[in-house]
Design an enzyme around this catalytic site. Sequence first.
Site, mmCIF file in Angstrom:
data_model
loop_
_atom_site.group_PDB
_atom_site.id
_atom_site.type_symbol
_atom_site.label_atom_id
_atom_site.label_comp_id
_atom_site.label_asym_id
_atom_site.label_seq_id
_atom_site.Cartn_x
_atom_site.Cartn_y
_atom_site.Cartn_z
ATOM 1 C CG ASP A 156 -2.267 0.614 0.983
ATOM 2 O OD1 ASP A 156 -2.282 1.851 0.887
ATOM 3 O OD2 ASP A 156 -3.287 -0.094 0.912
ATOM 4 C CG HIS A 191 -5.260 3.806 0.882
ATOM 5 N ND1 HIS A 191 -4.900 2.486 0.696
ATOM 6 C CD2 HIS A 191 -6.507 3.936 0.342
ATOM 7 C CE1 HIS A 191 -5.881 1.852 0.074
ATOM 8 N NE2 HIS A 191 -6.866 2.693 -0.157
ATOM 9 C CG ASN A 281 -13.169 1.964 -4.586
ATOM 10 O OD1 ASN A 281 -13.549 0.880 -4.141
ATOM 11 N ND2 ASN A 281 -12.246 2.696 -3.986
ATOM 12 C CB SER A 351 -9.154 0.523 -0.158
ATOM 13 O OG SER A 351 -8.618 0.641 -1.447
#
Length: 411
Positions: A156, A191, A281, A351
Amino acid sequence: LDQMRQVIASFVLVLLASAIAVSSAESLVLGEAAQGHADEYIVWFDETAPRQLQQNIVESLELKEEHNLNSFEFGSFSAVHIKTDDITAEKLATHPSIKAVSRNIEVSLFGDGEICNRQEQAPWGLSRIDKREIILDGDFIHDRQWGENVTAYIVDSGIFVQHKEFVGRAFYGFTAYPNETNGLPADCNGHGTHVAGTVGGINVGVARNVTLISVKVMDCKGRGTLGAIINGLKWTADDWLRRRGKAVINMSIGAVRNSILDGAVKALHDEGIVVVVAAGNNNTNACSASPAGAVQAITVGATTVSVKDDATDDARSDFSNWGPCVDMLAPGTSIVSAWPDGKYRAISGTSMASPHVAGVAAAYLGLHPTATPDDVRKFLLGVTTNGVVDLECRGDAECEKTPNKLLFYSC
């Protein structure tokens, strides 16, 4: 002797008829799938069955040596511990010389040995996954040791390892951006820290004793390249080989469909690492994206809470990708987790759904250290809450192929 041979021959023919489905009637095998080690069974023979017959029955299964796990004989008790499939176990349970067949279920201590803990005011995603019905009471029943001896690689934007959620269990691993964050795989985006918190935070995570490793493949703006990701996955594979323990990778990242990225996911799976990924998404077919479309990945779509006419229900998040490449669904809207400022933030996305599943995978691996990635997938998909999510496909045929399977796990 001839009669015994006839019995054995008849039983072998029954086992070989694997194309015939087991009756839909109630299972004859003791123990629920959620309580047992994947594909492991204890077979208890009738005390009147000759030892030679018992041995021949086991031999007729033609088990690999590593699947004939143990045998037990004391007094009038005789049993074997084997690894086989559900259909064979059901057929064994019907044999006249077998008294019972049970999954290799978990056994717990009582009293002071109680391992389950109840958390109040937990993030709604955690409160949702431990219940069959949508009762958002804020309670999360869990075991604080979930994830013990398991490593979770967070591929990530990095992890703020000093966050109180991680209490010394989060570590720097790899960075593809040595010119950022003083050359450390720290998080200047947020994130990755949020994802890590849901996987294994002490208050906002599923697997609260997992080891978290920061694999930074996205920059401060949340952007990365295929080369950076492959480099991070290569580092992860090397680190896992050094550790030689159980591991799960969470990849809450995505790109257009790319066979090279999918191939890297397959290689990690084949090495023995569980790979969990976000579906994406864009409210489109997850099969059009990578690593969401990778066959070996456990691909996770997102759900939310829908309130209509005073009724509260589960629904697919309106941004969540869908389709046959999605394996399961998990909470992904307004999920509260850790942030690099040392505080918390609620954000949304597949996520945020994926790390719920990665956390459960880590918890399961900690309790079942011999489980393979395919065992983990089979368990996760075998215990989901089915048919409760409004997929909101509005007649789209590909969307309607989305498995209506909501993540479930409880202590």
